[in-house]
Scaffold this motif. Structure first.
Motif, PDB file in Angstrom:
ATOM      1  N   TYR A   4       0.459  -1.016   0.316  1.00  0.00           N
ATOM      2  CA  TYR A   4      -0.226   0.074  -0.021  1.00  0.00           C
ATOM      3  C   TYR A   4       0.864   1.385  -0.413  1.00  0.00           C
ATOM      4  CZ  TYR A   4      -4.134   3.415   0.846  1.00  0.00           C
ATOM      5  OH  TYR A   4      -4.447   4.101   1.214  1.00  0.00           O
ATOM      6  N   ASN A   5       2.141   1.362   0.403  1.00  0.00           N
ATOM      7  CA  ASN A   5       2.552   2.813   0.851  1.00  0.00           C
ATOM      8  C   ASN A   5       4.069   2.623   0.167  1.00  0.00           C
ATOM      9  OD1 ASN A   5       1.293   2.659   4.179  1.00  0.00           O
ATOM     10  ND2 ASN A   5       1.221   4.119   2.654  1.00  0.00           N
ATOM     11  N   VAL A  28       0.265   6.287  -1.312  1.00  0.00           N
ATOM     12  CA  VAL A  28      -0.857   5.505  -1.045  1.00  0.00           C
ATOM     13  C   VAL A  28      -0.978   5.025  -2.668  1.00  0.00           C
ATOM     14  CG1 VAL A  28      -3.366   6.137  -0.846  1.00  0.00           C
ATOM     15  CG2 VAL A  28      -1.592   7.136   0.365  1.00  0.00           C
ATOM     16  N   LEU A  30      -1.151   4.128  -5.959  1.00  0.00           N
ATOM     17  CA  LEU A  30      -0.045   4.619  -6.796  1.00  0.00           C
ATOM     18  C   LEU A  30       1.136   6.029  -6.781  1.00  0.00           C
ATOM     19  CD1 LEU A  30      -2.309   7.113  -8.661  1.00  0.00           C
ATOM     20  CD2 LEU A  30      -3.235   4.296  -9.546  1.00  0.00           C
ATOM     21  N   GLN A  31       0.111   6.909  -5.851  1.00  0.00           N
ATOM     22  CA  GLN A  31       0.704   8.254  -5.530  1.00  0.00           C
ATOM     23  C   GLN A  31       1.410   8.450  -4.514  1.00  0.00           C
ATOM     24  OE1 GLN A  31      -2.807  11.103  -3.504  1.00  0.00           O
ATOM     25  NE2 GLN A  31      -3.281  12.099  -5.643  1.00  0.00           N
TER      26      GLN A  31
END
Lengths: 202, 204
Positions: A4-5, A28, A30-31
């Motif tokens: 996730y991270n 987060v 893809l960001q």
């Protein structure tokens, strides 16, 4: 959930010294949220822990560990040995066996007579002691390959720094979820050197 | 979807949020304030589930006030951020809140600061941050135009650029935004950016 991270952590043993390195990306999925996230924490001058995996659990687990270590310091009037600390982390993680922390710790320290000690464990506390290097995070498979190729036993601090940095940077370059530079700590019996690496900033 | 973003300038921090209260396809109101003023020098912009957002931010606000009553001095921004994170983390494995938070504050000793707190209680101190679908546009605009120590005019200009991007590129773009600022003079509302005004309620 471990992805996730995004994270990448590696620790290597040298001649009476060790090095531990991590990437700096907090994402987060893809960001990318930040490019200065700290994953390696100092427990005491000769003991460092890097926490890969879910960032919130890494932060919670770090706070619990600092609490336990400070209590230990108050009671025993000395710092914890790395082997003891590893057992503590393992026990804490296994307490949550059926609702675990989604973290993979990498522990690196100088034990008795400043002998370097490294280990990693999975999210439920299965210790993996190694004599040469340990890796964790989303880039762990690349890291295994890079470390196996670049590692030599009994490297001095400077050479160890170069090796671990190259291994970290080349591995995170192949992993989209980790990167944005590197954070390397090289610890010898007398000093701790902290360096920031600039790699492919993506 | 809710757009909240914020940035740190020279001696101040801005938090911007949209002001639409949405339930599935229905827009209830366009002047919903999602940025709670925690105390004299702290702002908490929140996005996420509506009930959780209102309840959790109020809970934090009351606890920050309680600390000041009990101890006679206000919490620092870092302390408030860590307290918020602790509350979210404790609730995470019991009955989690689905709220994303941007906590901005001004401390006399350390100046302005902005903290990003995820709904799963990931805490990080940042210079610029954004949540929601709007984040894809506002983060990119801020990456391009942000630099440290921006003046208020430059920062509000950047905020306007972000709002224009969100309005023009997001398919269900919120019509109105509120900008709140916190600096050494305190936390207060700075401006509204409205493209739809609610019809005034006629007297009964």
């Amino acid at each position: 959930i471990f992805e996730y991270n995004g994270s990448a952590i590696v620790a290597m043993v040298g001649k009476n010294c060790f090095a531990i390195a991590s990437d700096r990306r907090l994402g987060v999925q893809l960001q990318t949220i930040a490019t200065d996230f700290q994953r390696i924490y100092k427990i005491h001058d000769k003991l460092f822990i890097g926490l890969a995996g879910l960032a919130t659990d890494a932060q919670t687990l770090y706070q619990k560990l600092v609490f336990r270590h400070k209590l230990y310091q108050l009671r025993e009037e000395r710092d914890m040995k790395p082997q003891t600390f590893a057992s503590l982390v393992s026990a804490l993680l296994y307490e949550k066996r059926f609702g675990p922390f989604f973290c993979q710790p990498v522990i690196a320290g100088l034990g008795d007579e400043d002998k370097p000690f490294i280990c990693t464990m999975d999210s439920i506390g299965a210790k993996e002691l190694a004599k040469d290097f340990v890796v964790a995070g989303t880039a762990s498979e690349s890291l295994y390959g890079a470390c196996e190729a670049m590692f030599k036993p009994d490297m001095e601090a400077e050479e160890l720094f170069e090796t671990i940095s190259q291994a970290l940077l080349s591995s995170v370059d192949r992993d989209c979820l980790s990167g944005w530079g590197g954070h390397v700590y090289v610890v010898t019996a007398t000093e701790v050197t902290e360096r920031i690496l600039k790699g492919r900033m993506d | 979807m809710e757009c909240v973003f914020g940035l740190v300038g020279k001696g101040f921090a801005l938090v911007v949020a949209d002001t639409s209260a949405v339930h599935s396809i229905l827009l209830h109101k366009t002047n919903e304030d999602k940025i709670m003023v925690l105390d004299s020098h702290k702002l908490m912009g929140a996005s996420g589930e509506a009930g959780d957002r209102a309840q959790f931010t109020e809970y934090i606000q009351k606890n920050v006030a309680l600390y000041q009553f009990r101890n006679g001095i206000p919490l620092t921004t870092a302390a408030a951020a860590n307290f918020t994170r602790g509350e979210l983390a404790t609730a995470l494995r019991k009955n989690p809140y689905s709220v994303n938070i941007l906590l901005a504050g001004y401390d006399k000793e350390t100046g302005p600061s902005l903290y990003y707190i995820d709904y799963i209680s990931t805490l990080h101190k940042v210079d610029k941050a954004a949540f929601g679908y709007g984040s894809y546009f506002s983060l990119s605009m801020m990456d391009r135009h942000y630099h440290s120590d921006m003046s208020l005019e430059e920062a509000v200009d950047l905020v306007d650029k972000c709002i224009i991007e969100i309005r023009s590129r997001l398919v269900i773009a919120p019509p109105n935004f509120v900008i709140k600022i916190v600096d050494q003079d305190g936390a207060r509302e700075h401006a509204w950016r409205e493209s739809i005004k609610d019809a005034p309620i006629s007297a009964a």
